[in-house]
Design a protein around this motif. Sequence first.
Motif, PDB file in Angstrom:
ATOM      1  N   ILE A   1      23.680 -10.026   0.372  1.00  0.00           N
ATOM      2  CA  ILE A   1      23.309 -10.673   1.628  1.00  0.00           C
ATOM      3  C   ILE A   1      22.150 -11.647   1.445  1.00  0.00           C
ATOM      4  CG2 ILE A   1      21.541  -9.337   2.890  1.00  0.00           C
ATOM      5  CD1 ILE A   1      23.964  -8.859   4.950  1.00  0.00           C
ATOM      6  N   ILE A   2      21.257 -11.330   0.537  1.00  0.00           N
ATOM      7  CA  ILE A   2      20.087 -12.197   0.344  1.00  0.00           C
ATOM      8  C   ILE A   2      20.496 -13.553  -0.249  1.00  0.00           C
ATOM      9  CG2 ILE A   2      19.503 -11.279  -1.952  1.00  0.00           C
ATOM     10  CD1 ILE A   2      16.536 -11.565  -1.158  1.00  0.00           C
ATOM     11  N   ARG A   3      21.648 -13.604  -0.923  1.00  0.00           N
ATOM     12  CA  ARG A   3      22.132 -14.880  -1.458  1.00  0.00           C
ATOM     13  C   ARG A   3      23.524 -15.166  -0.933  1.00  0.00           C
ATOM     14  NH1 ARG A   3      20.960 -11.140  -5.452  1.00  0.00           N
ATOM     15  NH2 ARG A   3      19.270 -12.181  -6.561  1.00  0.00           N
ATOM     16  N   LEU A   4      23.705 -14.849   0.347  1.00  0.00           N
ATOM     17  CA  LEU A   4      25.046 -14.920   0.913  1.00  0.00           C
ATOM     18  C   LEU A   4      25.654 -16.327   0.880  1.00  0.00           C
ATOM     19  CD1 LEU A   4      27.222 -13.163   2.201  1.00  0.00           C
ATOM     20  CD2 LEU A   4      26.333 -13.813   4.429  1.00  0.00           C
ATOM     21  N   ASN A   5      24.831 -17.357   1.059  1.00  0.00           N
ATOM     22  CA  ASN A   5      25.402 -18.710   1.025  1.00  0.00           C
ATOM     23  C   ASN A   5      26.061 -18.988  -0.317  1.00  0.00           C
ATOM     24  OD1 ASN A   5      24.452 -19.078   3.570  1.00  0.00           O
ATOM     25  ND2 ASN A   5      22.808 -20.497   3.018  1.00  0.00           N
ATOM     26  N   SER A   6      25.391 -18.571  -1.383  1.00  0.00           N
ATOM     27  CA  SER A   6      25.962 -18.775  -2.715  1.00  0.00           C
ATOM     28  C   SER A   6      27.203 -17.915  -2.915  1.00  0.00           C
ATOM     29  CB  SER A   6      24.942 -18.451  -3.802  1.00  0.00           C
ATOM     30  OG  SER A   6      23.838 -19.299  -3.680  1.00  0.00           O
ATOM     31  N   VAL A   7      27.154 -16.707  -2.367  1.00  0.00           N
ATOM     32  CA  VAL A   7      28.318 -15.821  -2.500  1.00  0.00           C
ATOM     33  C   VAL A   7      29.511 -16.458  -1.783  1.00  0.00           C
ATOM     34  CG1 VAL A   7      29.275 -13.554  -1.918  1.00  0.00           C
ATOM     35  CG2 VAL A   7      26.911 -13.738  -2.718  1.00  0.00           C
ATOM     36  N   LEU A   8      29.250 -16.960  -0.573  1.00  0.00           N
ATOM     37  CA  LEU A   8      30.332 -17.596   0.186  1.00  0.00           C
ATOM     38  C   LEU A   8      30.877 -18.811  -0.546  1.00  0.00           C
ATOM     39  CD1 LEU A   8      28.877 -17.396   3.815  1.00  0.00           C
ATOM     40  CD2 LEU A   8      30.926 -16.226   2.968  1.00  0.00           C
ATOM     41  N   GLU A   9      29.976 -19.539  -1.155  1.00  0.00           N
ATOM     42  CA  GLU A   9      30.402 -20.714  -1.899  1.00  0.00           C
ATOM     43  C   GLU A   9      31.325 -20.311  -3.040  1.00  0.00           C
ATOM     44  OE1 GLU A   9      26.807 -23.315  -2.251  1.00  0.00           O
ATOM     45  OE2 GLU A   9      28.019 -24.102  -3.914  1.00  0.00           O
ATOM     46  N   THR A  10      30.916 -19.283  -3.753  1.00  0.00           N
ATOM     47  CA  THR A  10      31.727 -18.801  -4.864  1.00  0.00           C
ATOM     48  C   THR A  10      33.071 -18.294  -4.367  1.00  0.00           C
ATOM     49  OG1 THR A  10      29.729 -18.161  -6.005  1.00  0.00           O
ATOM     50  CG2 THR A  10      31.758 -17.181  -6.809  1.00  0.00           C
ATOM     51  N   LEU A  11      33.010 -17.583  -3.250  1.00  0.00           N
ATOM     52  CA  LEU A  11      34.199 -16.936  -2.726  1.00  0.00           C
ATOM     53  C   LEU A  11      35.167 -17.942  -2.103  1.00  0.00           C
ATOM     54  CD1 LEU A  11      34.844 -13.908  -2.576  1.00  0.00           C
ATOM     55  CD2 LEU A  11      34.032 -13.933  -0.220  1.00  0.00           C
ATOM     56  N   LEU A  12      34.633 -18.909  -1.406  1.00  0.00           N
ATOM     57  CA  LEU A  12      35.489 -19.747  -0.562  1.00  0.00           C
ATOM     58  C   LEU A  12      35.570 -21.207  -0.971  1.00  0.00           C
ATOM     59  CD1 LEU A  12      34.130 -18.466   2.840  1.00  0.00           C
ATOM     60  CD2 LEU A  12      36.279 -17.795   1.785  1.00  0.00           C
ATOM     61  N   VAL A  13      34.562 -21.678  -1.649  1.00  0.00           N
ATOM     62  CA  VAL A  13      34.504 -23.123  -1.825  1.00  0.00           C
ATOM     63  C   VAL A  13      34.797 -23.582  -3.234  1.00  0.00           C
ATOM     64  CG1 VAL A  13      33.003 -25.118  -1.762  1.00  0.00           C
ATOM     65  CG2 VAL A  13      32.901 -23.433   0.050  1.00  0.00           C
ATOM     66  N   ALA A  14      34.048 -23.027  -4.153  1.00  0.00           N
ATOM     67  CA  ALA A  14      34.063 -23.591  -5.496  1.00  0.00           C
ATOM     68  C   ALA A  14      35.344 -23.216  -6.217  1.00  0.00           C
ATOM     69  CB  ALA A  14      32.852 -23.081  -6.267  1.00  0.00           C
ATOM     70  N   ASP A  15      36.452 -23.674  -5.688  1.00  0.00           N
ATOM     71  CA  ASP A  15      37.721 -23.250  -6.229  1.00  0.00           C
ATOM     72  C   ASP A  15      38.677 -24.419  -6.140  1.00  0.00           C
ATOM     73  OD1 ASP A  15      40.007 -22.040  -6.962  1.00  0.00           O
ATOM     74  OD2 ASP A  15      39.827 -20.375  -5.561  1.00  0.00           O
ATOM     75  N   THR A  16      38.999 -24.958  -7.271  1.00  0.00           N
ATOM     76  CA  THR A  16      39.796 -26.176  -7.245  1.00  0.00           C
ATOM     77  C   THR A  16      41.293 -25.898  -7.108  1.00  0.00           C
ATOM     78  OG1 THR A  16      39.656 -26.134  -9.630  1.00  0.00           O
ATOM     79  CG2 THR A  16      38.227 -27.664  -8.491  1.00  0.00           C
ATOM     80  N   GLN A  17      41.731 -24.776  -7.641  1.00  0.00           N
ATOM     81  CA  GLN A  17      43.165 -24.547  -7.690  1.00  0.00           C
ATOM     82  C   GLN A  17      43.712 -23.823  -6.471  1.00  0.00           C
ATOM     83  OE1 GLN A  17      41.949 -24.830 -11.104  1.00  0.00           O
ATOM     84  NE2 GLN A  17      43.080 -26.673 -10.756  1.00  0.00           N
ATOM     85  N   TYR A  18      42.865 -23.046  -5.841  1.00  0.00           N
ATOM     86  CA  TYR A  18      43.390 -22.089  -4.900  1.00  0.00           C
ATOM     87  C   TYR A  18      44.040 -22.733  -3.677  1.00  0.00           C
ATOM     88  CZ  TYR A  18      43.807 -17.653  -2.599  1.00  0.00           C
ATOM     89  OH  TYR A  18      44.312 -16.545  -2.003  1.00  0.00           O
ATOM     90  N   ALA A  19      45.297 -22.390  -3.449  1.00  0.00           N
ATOM     91  CA  ALA A  19      46.080 -23.016  -2.387  1.00  0.00           C
ATOM     92  C   ALA A  19      45.561 -22.618  -1.011  1.00  0.00           C
ATOM     93  CB  ALA A  19      47.537 -22.632  -2.514  1.00  0.00           C
TER      94      ALA A  19
ATOM     95  N   ARG B   1      38.319 -14.105  -7.567  1.00  0.00           N
ATOM     96  CA  ARG B   1      36.942 -14.404  -7.183  1.00  0.00           C
ATOM     97  C   ARG B   1      36.329 -13.233  -6.425  1.00  0.00           C
ATOM     98  NH1 ARG B   1      34.914 -19.053  -7.596  1.00  0.00           N
ATOM     99  NH2 ARG B   1      36.140 -20.417  -8.895  1.00  0.00           N
ATOM    100  N   LEU B   2      37.179 -12.608  -5.612  1.00  0.00           N
ATOM    101  CA  LEU B   2      36.703 -11.463  -4.849  1.00  0.00           C
ATOM    102  C   LEU B   2      36.281 -10.341  -5.790  1.00  0.00           C
ATOM    103  CD1 LEU B   2      36.265 -10.020  -2.168  1.00  0.00           C
ATOM    104  CD2 LEU B   2      38.654  -9.280  -2.245  1.00  0.00           C
ATOM    105  N   SER B   3      37.144 -10.027  -6.748  1.00  0.00           N
ATOM    106  CA  SER B   3      36.792  -8.917  -7.629  1.00  0.00           C
ATOM    107  C   SER B   3      35.588  -9.286  -8.492  1.00  0.00           C
ATOM    108  CB  SER B   3      37.989  -8.480  -8.480  1.00  0.00           C
ATOM    109  OG  SER B   3      38.530  -9.577  -9.140  1.00  0.00           O
ATOM    110  N   HIS B   4      35.476 -10.576  -8.771  1.00  0.00           N
ATOM    111  CA  HIS B   4      34.317 -11.056  -9.515  1.00  0.00           C
ATOM    112  C   HIS B   4      33.029 -10.767  -8.737  1.00  0.00           C
ATOM    113  CE1 HIS B   4      32.326 -13.505 -12.389  1.00  0.00           C
ATOM    114  NE2 HIS B   4      31.963 -14.405 -11.503  1.00  0.00           N
ATOM    115  N   CYS B   5      33.047 -11.062  -7.446  1.00  0.00           N
ATOM    116  CA  CYS B   5      31.864 -10.828  -6.601  1.00  0.00           C
ATOM    117  C   CYS B   5      31.608  -9.335  -6.404  1.00  0.00           C
ATOM    118  CB  CYS B   5      32.031 -11.499  -5.241  1.00  0.00           C
ATOM    119  SG  CYS B   5      31.830 -13.289  -5.304  1.00  0.00           S
ATOM    120  N   ILE B   6      32.684  -8.559  -6.400  1.00  0.00           N
ATOM    121  CA  ILE B   6      32.521  -7.111  -6.243  1.00  0.00           C
ATOM    122  C   ILE B   6      31.927  -6.513  -7.515  1.00  0.00           C
ATOM    123  CG2 ILE B   6      33.773  -4.925  -5.978  1.00  0.00           C
ATOM    124  CD1 ILE B   6      35.676  -6.482  -4.048  1.00  0.00           C
ATOM    125  N   GLU B   7      32.481  -6.934  -8.650  1.00  0.00           N
ATOM    126  CA  GLU B   7      31.959  -6.436  -9.940  1.00  0.00           C
ATOM    127  C   GLU B   7      30.492  -6.792 -10.114  1.00  0.00           C
ATOM    128  OE1 GLU B   7      34.502  -8.044 -12.999  1.00  0.00           O
ATOM    129  OE2 GLU B   7      36.217  -7.127 -11.963  1.00  0.00           O
TER     130      GLU B   7
END
Lengths: 610, 394
Positions: free
Chosen positions: B367-385, B343-349
């Motif tokens: 930064i202008i869409r940081l909430n969505s970025v954080l969601e992608t990075l930290l939240v919307a992840d079903t598998q990640y331990a 997910r990190l590399s996805h956001c970097i790419e």
Amino acid sequence: MINGPSMNTDKKTDLCRIRNFAIIAHIDHGKSTLADRMIQTCGGLTEREMKQQVLDSMEIERERGITIKAQTVRLEFKAADGEIYILNLMDTPGHVDFTYEVSRSLAACEGSLLVVDATQGVEAQTLANVYLAIDNDHEIVPVLNKIDLPAAEPDRIKQQIEEVVGIDTDGAMQISAKTGRGVNAVLQRLVESLPAPTGNANAELKALLVDSWYDPYLGVMILVRVRDGILRKGMKVRMMATGAVYQIERVGYFTPKKMIVEQLNPGEMGFVTAAIKNVADTSVGDTITEEKRPARTPLAGFKPSVPVVFCGLFPTDTGQYDDLRDSLEKLHLNDASFHYEAESSAALGLGFRCGFLGLLHLEIIQERLEREFDLDLITTAPSVIYRIHMRSGDRRELHNPVDMPDPTEIEYIEEPWIKATVMVPDEFLGAVLQLCEERRGKQTELTYVGHRAMAVYRLPLNEVVFDFYDRLKSISRGYASFDYELEDYTSSELVKVSILVNEEPVEALSFIVHEKHAEPRGRIICEKLKGLIPRQLFKIAIQAAIGGKIIARATVGAMRKDVTAKCYGGDITRKKKLLEKQKRGKKRMRQFGNVEIPQTAFLAALKTSD
Amino acid sequence: MTNPLAIYFHWPFCQSKCPYCDFNSHVWREIDQRAWRRALISELDFYAMQTQGRTVRSVYFGGGTPSLMPTKTVKALIEAIHNRWGLAACEEITLEANPSSSETLKFKALKEIGINRLSIGVQALNDDALTFLGRAHSSKEALEAIDRAANTFDKFSFDLMYGLPNQSIGSWRSALRRALSIANGHLSLYELTIEPGTEFFKHNIKGVTDKESANMFEMTRAMMADAGMPAYEVSNHAKPGHESRHNLNYWRGGDYLGIGPGAHGRITISNQCIATHQIHNPVRWLKKVSLIGHGTAKHRNLSPYERALELIMTGLRTREGIDMAYLEILTGLTRNRLINPSRLSHCIEAGFLKNSGNILTATEVGIIRLNSVLETLLVADTQYAGGATVETGQ
């Protein structure tokens, strides 16, 4: 039902003092009110025990004012000749979906009351049921109800019954079930006009299995009509079709209270219990005979009920899957006419593929699941059974668009067509005809009677399961009535439209449709999803496609700004809580390429689908 | 333990409640100043016992309207800090002030008792906007306050709000230009956010459209960077060296004490970070403090992952970003356990995040869409331990 079973001293009634009858009526034409009034007149219940429409015991039935399961009541009526007659009333469902239940109720009776609202006239479903009664050689007694209303037009309605139904209405009774006017006369008339049942008490036992359901106190109860022989408590019986053998535990009838007796004689209706665990073990239409002295031939049964409408049922909360399964099992105990099997969907999670007798049946099951079992459900677009003829020569039946084979392997597809009868006041006829035409209908008949018209159309069933009822209701302001019967299967230019999100198919939203409707319907769903999917970091492509060909598209633009303005001491905790809440909601997220879409968007797309 | 410390005091009183404000602020006719002074000191003492020997780096008086506090109280609190921890290493003591004339007159006295930075709640530079925002001061008073602050303090900041209903990007640009001409080295520029529970929310007030909001945000950042006061956080802009030390400490995951009703704190003791939260209601807080010496409603051990979550959340809002190596040491978790690498590399790419060495930062488009970025990075992840929050008992 109302109270626990009570004992009653056995009285053997001569066949000539028994009458078995059904009531045929359109919804709201007053069938249940009349039944209530009859029970009251015959003293089946005390004033205190009378609830409005006691026969419709399910909450949903009472609320919608319709009868779903058949019910029976034994009435004792003192006729003009001073004798006590046993009148067995079979209350029957009035809706098109339950034609099957109607036909078996009718098979247990010798006559029918045709109840018509004197302010409304004959409706489409009534017509279908009257014809069923005529097929069953019933003596039909026309009854005009709601005669107390100022809008009642008994003469015009009588003429309509004669013209549309084709039965003599000279002796039609004029009553008001609400006020009780004429009810006694109807009972007397049943005694005089209906033939007494026939049967031989000494012959081998032949009892028709009319219905069965699960009673929480008594287990599976079987509703029977005895033709020949005597059905006794303790008797070992055999179900002729299934071969199953049971020992009868209880014998009784409803007044509508449960009354326990020692035996049921020829011509009588009642119930039996026999330590049967599953309703599915009792095949409706089967003949019950005595194990040690069996009948040689069974009674004429009925065709088994076949589901014609299919859809997926998914819990909105994935955690409710087990509850849904348990609830379906419980409901199935009482209604073996719907089918269900587990289904898994990428967009909606785990659920069930279910088959129903019709759209109302579907709605009722869904509503009971939500109400009685407190489940929050989502229903995928209803589908019919398509016959797929493969190039390989195979023939497949398709219940679920998901299982559609590759179009290149298909020779042709057939879809079910129905004969639809719509009865509607003149002023709405134009709109109704237009609706039928839009739905690929072919007119076969158009009759005017007074200010009402009857249109008969050939229509593809899949056009009817797609919001036809709702449209019909709205364009006729509720005045049109509708009935249908399956006619045949005909080859059609059908295609499967897939909905893709970021190029990945959302199977739960796919549907089968006639080629010429594919593009507009695809576009509607794309636009709807566009409005439901929240903007995200990346843009989201929504497409409708037939095979590899895109027929409609819409795009959810990328989120441009989404950042919290303030984040100091207390805000940090607040914002973290929000993230954690989102994390808990993540189970509801479905991954499509590089975006995750909340399940709620798909649910909403299905919920509002029209 | 030698973690430096920041101290926040919450003064929950205002002269009037602003229609956009969802902070813990109240309008009281009478305040028992002696009781409040004692209570604040008492709660400070309570936390002092747990943090003896630490170095206090910054102090912040927030609210409410702390410029309405009696100078005597501010003075007593600063003295108390001096007595408990010492103030030798304290670089910044900020007080939030409203620009009404009576408060402006106190600036000099405040400076004398140790306040060295002022944050003025100007919010707007024209009277119509001030009226709309329900502010008690006029634009003239605001200018006077800024002028007096400039003459009194080496460092001061003022707040402005943008994205008011019907505000054009042009009018915001000229307001910002005026602000830059009178600013010293720090400006906090907030987009109006309609928070539930506020008067604006009740009356269904809407700010500008999403598109205008995005345009204003981008324009603001570009203009402030050009003026030599680039954003060092989403809404905070400063000349180099003028950044708020106190706020940076929040965003860097440093320890802070939260004193006063509703204040939040983070205290690390023996490697365990404790989140503290004081009783929100001022009446109940005061009662509790007078009874048992402090008004702590809740204190809870944060799991290492929660710590990380907070730091990622706040760190990506800052220009300096997050030091992943530091984060690993702080939490004892490897970076791949903290953030799903794909997910990190996805956001970097996609250009939302930038990684150089150990430093992870959000880009301008991120930064202008940081909430969505954080969601992608930290939240919307079903598998990640690593996503599993561990609730540690107390």
